[in-house]
Design an enzyme around this catalytic site. Structure first.
Site, PDB file in Angstrom:
ATOM      1  N   GLY A  77      34.680  93.028   2.722  1.00 49.22           N
ATOM      2  CA  GLY A  77      35.370  91.953   2.233  1.00 49.22           C
ATOM      3  C   GLY A  77      36.777  92.232   2.118  1.00 49.22           C
ATOM      4  O   GLY A  77      37.680  91.424   1.632  1.00 49.22           O
ATOM      5  N   GLU A  78      37.219  93.628   2.292  1.00 53.49           N
ATOM      6  CA  GLU A  78      38.693  93.905   2.151  1.00 53.49           C
ATOM      7  C   GLU A  78      39.449  93.366   3.240  1.00 53.49           C
ATOM      8  O   GLU A  78      39.087  93.195   4.353  1.00 53.49           O
ATOM      9  CB  GLU A  78      38.863  95.476   2.119  1.00 53.49           C
ATOM     10  N   LYS A 118      42.225  59.235 -18.154  1.00 54.51           N
ATOM     11  CA  LYS A 118      40.989  59.960 -17.581  1.00 54.51           C
ATOM     12  C   LYS A 118      40.597  61.085 -18.592  1.00 54.51           C
ATOM     13  O   LYS A 118      41.416  61.586 -19.364  1.00 54.51           O
ATOM     14  CB  LYS A 118      41.463  60.689 -16.327  1.00 54.51           C
ATOM     15  N   ASP A 120      48.322  61.799  -6.910  1.00 55.98           N
ATOM     16  CA  ASP A 120      48.037  62.909  -7.638  1.00 55.98           C
ATOM     17  C   ASP A 120      48.645  64.172  -7.058  1.00 55.98           C
ATOM     18  O   ASP A 120      48.963  64.055  -5.908  1.00 55.98           O
ATOM     19  CB  ASP A 120      46.471  63.025  -7.664  1.00 55.98           C
ATOM     20  N   GLY A 153      37.341  65.892  -5.743  1.00 56.56           N
ATOM     21  CA  GLY A 153      37.293  64.349  -5.497  1.00 56.56           C
ATOM     22  C   GLY A 153      36.870  63.333  -6.725  1.00 56.56           C
ATOM     23  O   GLY A 153      36.970  62.487  -6.818  1.00 56.56           O
TER      24      GLY A 153
HETATM   25  C1  R5P Z   1      44.199  67.220 -12.863  1.00 51.84           C
HETATM   26  O1  R5P Z   1      44.808  67.023 -14.030  1.00 51.84           O
HETATM   27  C2  R5P Z   1      44.731  67.382 -11.617  1.00 51.84           C
HETATM   28  O2  R5P Z   1      46.103  66.476 -11.474  1.00 51.84           O
HETATM   29  C3  R5P Z   1      44.038  66.799 -10.512  1.00 51.84           C
HETATM   30  O3  R5P Z   1      43.626  65.403 -10.979  1.00 51.84           O
HETATM   31  C4  R5P Z   1      42.611  67.411 -10.344  1.00 51.84           C
HETATM   32  O4  R5P Z   1      42.805  68.706 -10.559  1.00 51.84           O
HETATM   33  C5  R5P Z   1      41.656  67.103  -9.209  1.00 51.84           C
HETATM   34  O5  R5P Z   1      40.483  67.825  -9.291  1.00 51.84           O
HETATM   35  P1  R5P Z   1      39.135  67.014  -8.783  1.00 51.84           P
HETATM   36  O6  R5P Z   1      39.552  66.559  -7.570  1.00 51.84           O
HETATM   37  O7  R5P Z   1      38.214  67.870  -8.724  1.00 51.84           O
HETATM   38  O8  R5P Z   1      38.902  65.671  -9.784  1.00 51.84           O
END
Ligand code: R5P
Length: 292
Positions: free
Chosen positions: A38-39, A191, A219, A225
């Protein structure tokens, strides 16, 4: 003699080529061999000239491997260069920038110290998860924004009454900047992520502005996702038209691309900080501006 020499790590060869071309710099590739245990073993294809050296290597998965390779390249570059500028288009560990739960290691701080110890003079990153991460580097730092390039790409799509949406409050300023360039409105969702399980849920109540409009979910990154899928499901319930996703770093782990499409996203647009199916936007120009 050119002013710069660019050394590319194996994860950013195309981007490094574009940057070197724009800088009219000599480009040196590195050979990577992974041993059975793995190195990583790295060999530079040429000896760099004694001038400013730019090392370019993204640290997308496998993150730990890419990081050690990057540190190894920098330490070799330091033997030759008068100054070593390091460009990390996608900075792994940037989300581990604070102690969210008691006992958690702030690994970003550890990584920052390593970059300094191997001889980095200046570090350039692209849309790092939060600017707090850069505070741990006790060297010159620069965060490059990919938003103008992403917005330019989106502006060429024929969208119906577009509205920019951030999936969370933390991305509000990003959405605001994106919307300003497009001269459209923006909103942000509420969120919540469970810090233990990593699961996300959208806590927002309905918005009046969504029905019938094309939406651009903006984002910094997509990993599993989860954030984009939950946001899309929430927005679709409110009878929006199409949903486009614009993000800087598309990691797209665990079949995320298919899952996002299944949730109803029309197109994912990301940058070449991480090369892949969705990396339609080239940010080499912004990186060059940060170098010179
Ligand atoms: C979180 O604050 C980031 O801005 C992204 O929304 C997040 O890291 C995305 O991760 P995932 O796709 O796993 O929801």
């Amino acid at each position: 003699m050119t002013k710069f020499t660019v050394i590319s790590g194996s994860s950013s060869e195309d981007l490094a080529k574009k940057v070197a071309k724009k800088l009219r710099a000599n480009l040196i590739k590195s050979q990577l061999k992974i041993f059975p245990d793995g190195e990583s073993k790295i060999t530079l294809n040429e000896k760099p000239q004694k001038n400013k050296i730019i090392v370019i290597q993204s640290t997308y998965p496998p993150v730990d491997e890419k990081l050690i390779q990057t540190l190894a390249i920098i330490s070799k570059a330091k033997e030759y260069g008068t100054e070593v500028i390091v460009v990390i288009p996608y900075m792994g560990y940037a989300r581990q920038d604070r102690e969210f739960l008691p006992g958690e290691v702030i690994t970003m701080k550890v990584i920052a110290n390593l970059f300094k110890s191997v001889g980095t003079s200046k570090i350039i990153v692209v849309d790092i998860h939060s600017l707090l991460g850069l505070k741990y580097f006790k060297i010159k730092t620069k965060n490059v924004s990919a938003i103008p390039d992403l917005a330019k790409y989106i502006s060429k799509l024929k969208l119906k009454n577009p509205l920019v949406v951030s999936p969370d409050k933390g991305g509000k300023d990003r959405a605001k900047e994106f919307a300003k360039i497009l001269n459209v409105e923006y909103i942000f969702l509420d969120k919540e992520r469970n810090r233990k399980t990593g699961k996300v849920k959208i806590k927002s109540t309905n918005f009046d502005q969504i029905a019938g409009r094309d939406l651009i979910l903006v984002d910094d990154m997509i990993s599993t996702g989860g954030s984009i899928i939950k946001a899309t499901e929430f927005l679709k319930k409110q009878k929006c038209n199409r949903v486009f996703v614009a993000c800087t770093h598309a990691l797209l782990r665990n079949d995320a691309e298919n899952k996002i499409k299944k949730a109803g996203v029309t197109k994912i647009i990301s940058t070449n900080t991480i090369p892949g199916n969705t990396s339609l936007v080239d940010i080499s120009g912004m990186i060059v501006k940060a170098i010179i």
